[in-house]
Write a protein that holds these residues in place. Sequence first.
Motif, short mmCIF file in Angstrom:
data_model
loop_
_atom_site.label_atom_id
_atom_site.label_comp_id
_atom_site.label_asym_id
_atom_site.label_seq_id
_atom_site.Cartn_x
_atom_site.Cartn_y
_atom_site.Cartn_z
N ASP A 187 0.90 -1.37 0.07
CA ASP A 187 0.04 -0.03 -0.11
C ASP A 187 0.86 1.16 -0.01
O ASP A 187 0.56 2.25 -0.55
CB ASP A 187 -0.82 0.01 1.24
N LEU A 188 2.07 1.22 0.82
CA LEU A 188 2.88 2.19 0.77
C LEU A 188 3.42 2.46 -0.99
O LEU A 188 3.64 3.64 -1.39
CB LEU A 188 4.13 2.06 1.66
N ALA A 189 3.72 1.62 -1.41
CA ALA A 189 4.25 1.53 -3.02
C ALA A 189 2.87 2.14 -3.73
O ALA A 189 3.13 2.88 -4.82
CB ALA A 189 4.74 0.32 -3.57
N LYS A 190 1.82 1.85 -3.69
CA LYS A 190 0.70 1.99 -4.42
C LYS A 190 0.33 3.60 -4.34
O LYS A 190 0.02 3.98 -5.12
CB LYS A 190 -0.56 1.19 -3.94
N MET A 215 12.62 4.30 -5.24
CA MET A 215 11.57 4.91 -6.17
C MET A 215 9.98 4.08 -6.12
O MET A 215 9.14 4.64 -6.37
CB MET A 215 12.07 5.00 -7.68
N LYS A 216 10.27 2.81 -5.31
CA LYS A 216 8.77 2.08 -5.13
C LYS A 216 8.02 2.83 -4.32
O LYS A 216 6.84 2.59 -4.44
CB LYS A 216 9.39 0.74 -4.68
N GLN A 254 15.17 -0.45 -11.25
CA GLN A 254 13.88 -0.26 -10.19
C GLN A 254 12.46 -0.68 -10.86
O GLN A 254 11.42 -0.83 -10.15
CB GLN A 254 13.73 0.92 -9.38
N GLY A 255 12.59 -0.74 -12.25
CA GLY A 255 11.45 -0.97 -13.11
C GLY A 255 10.35 0.17 -13.54
O GLY A 255 9.37 -0.09 -14.04
N PHE A 256 10.95 1.34 -13.18
CA PHE A 256 10.31 2.73 -13.69
C PHE A 256 10.86 3.24 -15.07
O PHE A 256 11.96 3.05 -15.49
CB PHE A 256 10.62 3.41 -12.51
N GLY A 257 10.17 4.23 -15.55
CA GLY A 257 10.18 4.79 -16.63
C GLY A 257 9.99 6.01 -16.73
O GLY A 257 9.38 6.75 -15.67
N ALA A 258 9.92 6.84 -17.90
CA ALA A 258 9.71 8.11 -17.90
C ALA A 258 8.43 8.76 -17.33
O ALA A 258 8.15 9.86 -16.98
CB ALA A 258 9.67 8.93 -19.32
N ASP A 259 7.30 7.86 -17.36
CA ASP A 259 6.07 8.41 -16.90
C ASP A 259 5.68 8.18 -15.29
O ASP A 259 4.71 8.49 -14.87
CB ASP A 259 4.98 7.44 -17.78
N ASP A 260 6.84 7.73 -14.72
CA ASP A 260 6.44 7.26 -13.10
C ASP A 260 7.15 8.12 -12.23
O ASP A 260 6.99 7.85 -10.99
CB ASP A 260 7.34 5.69 -13.23
N PHE A 261 7.64 9.27 -12.84
CA PHE A 261 8.36 10.20 -11.80
C PHE A 261 8.66 11.58 -12.43
O PHE A 261 8.28 11.65 -13.35
CB PHE A 261 9.68 9.54 -11.14
N ILE A 262 8.72 12.72 -11.19
CA ILE A 262 9.15 14.15 -11.75
C ILE A 262 10.55 14.36 -10.90
O ILE A 262 10.49 13.95 -9.72
CB ILE A 262 8.05 14.81 -11.79
N ILE A 263 11.44 15.16 -11.54
CA ILE A 263 12.18 15.72 -10.82
C ILE A 263 12.03 17.16 -10.88
O ILE A 263 12.10 17.63 -12.14
CB ILE A 263 13.84 15.24 -11.33
N TYR A 264 12.10 17.83 -9.67
CA TYR A 264 12.03 19.15 -9.59
C TYR A 264 13.52 19.98 -9.00
O TYR A 264 13.35 19.76 -7.82
CB TYR A 264 10.92 19.85 -9.03
N ALA A 265 14.63 20.18 -9.61
CA ALA A 265 15.81 20.56 -8.96
C ALA A 265 16.00 22.11 -9.14
O ALA A 265 15.66 22.63 -9.92
CB ALA A 265 16.81 19.86 -9.67
N ALA A 266 16.96 22.40 -8.16
CA ALA A 266 17.05 23.99 -8.10
C ALA A 266 18.25 24.33 -7.35
O ALA A 266 18.87 23.57 -6.40
CB ALA A 266 16.10 24.82 -7.44
N THR A 267 19.05 25.16 -7.83
CA THR A 267 20.12 25.73 -6.86
C THR A 267 20.39 27.29 -7.09
O THR A 267 19.67 27.93 -7.96
CB THR A 267 21.44 24.99 -7.33
N GLY A 268 21.47 27.82 -6.67
CA GLY A 268 21.71 29.16 -7.04
C GLY A 268 23.08 29.55 -7.99
O GLY A 268 24.02 28.47 -7.99
N SER A 269 23.22 30.76 -8.75
CA SER A 269 24.28 30.83 -9.77
C SER A 269 25.53 30.71 -8.86
O SER A 269 26.62 30.50 -9.52
CB SER A 269 24.03 31.88 -10.59
#
Length: 325
Positions: A187-190, A215-216, A254-269
């Motif tokens: 259920d945690l994975a779902k 990622m599960k 881990q069995g995942f592809g492009a539709d299974d996650f998002i990454i929102y990264a940030a930093t300063g110049s």
Amino acid sequence: MKKEVKFLVAALLASLTFVGVCAAQEQTERPFANKLSAIDVNAPIKAIPREYAQPAQERGELVRVDYPVGDGTKYAVVYLPYGYDAAKRYEIAYVMHGGGDNQNMLLGAPGEPGNGFKNAIDNLIEKGEMSPIIIVAPSFYSGDRGDRGMGDAFRGVQEFPKELVEGLMPTVEEKYSTFADSTSPEDLAKSRGHRLFTGFSMGSLQTWLVLTQQMKYFAVFVPLSGDYWIGGANPRGASPNDKADAIAKAIEEQGFGADDFIIYAATGSKDIAEPNMTPMIDAMKKNDALFGKNMIYRVKEGGVHSFPAFQEYLFNVLPELYKPE
């Protein structure tokens, strides 16, 4: 012959039913799918307005949650939004501090709100700019203090992904209402589509490690001012291309592809992490099939490696990812 026909029809109907159930599950388990499309990546990362640092009228609560780790225990500080209702389901964000800090650094401690960031979250929710969410602030250190050396930090971040899913998540999500129907691994994975992990500096490395190992249980990752620079297949000192390849390989293994996650990264110049983070992100972008549609990277002009920067990034990112319905 008639029996064979009936069998084939029954099999076809069962197959169509299975496909329909899977499609329905996919819709409910991927609430993050369109979160990035409405974000203006060219918009400046704004400072926290002064009034948002003042206490809101509707104030969330900070609670301490102890959880098992091996033969001992650790604790996390948990933010419950104003009006928390156990009959409702809440999105949940796990937020890791940087090196030398602790569980109380970002939001404060129960009964002792800290440096104003809790106030900023309260105000964002009160003003209708962000949905009410649960925030969990743990630590990769083993004790209450966060002023240990880098060696302890390195060990801590490498041990934490296991601790996270075996101790912290089940304890917190048993106690408070999230989208997990139970705290069973299944259920945690779902419910992974309703779970975010983020961190700053050493906590950003922690975020990459959770992405490459757990990622599960998580679908949304927000690494802030830190690249992926340790790990079994990615030793310290690896090239940006090697790091990008290691991340991609870990996702696929881990069995995942492009539709299974998002990454929102940030930093300063002007952040000390930027010279390592930007080349790695650029190398990841070359893998368009895996990262082309589900990754954002924002760099604040003039931004430095500081705790106020950590607060600013979260102040900008969280409302964008948790827009009210």
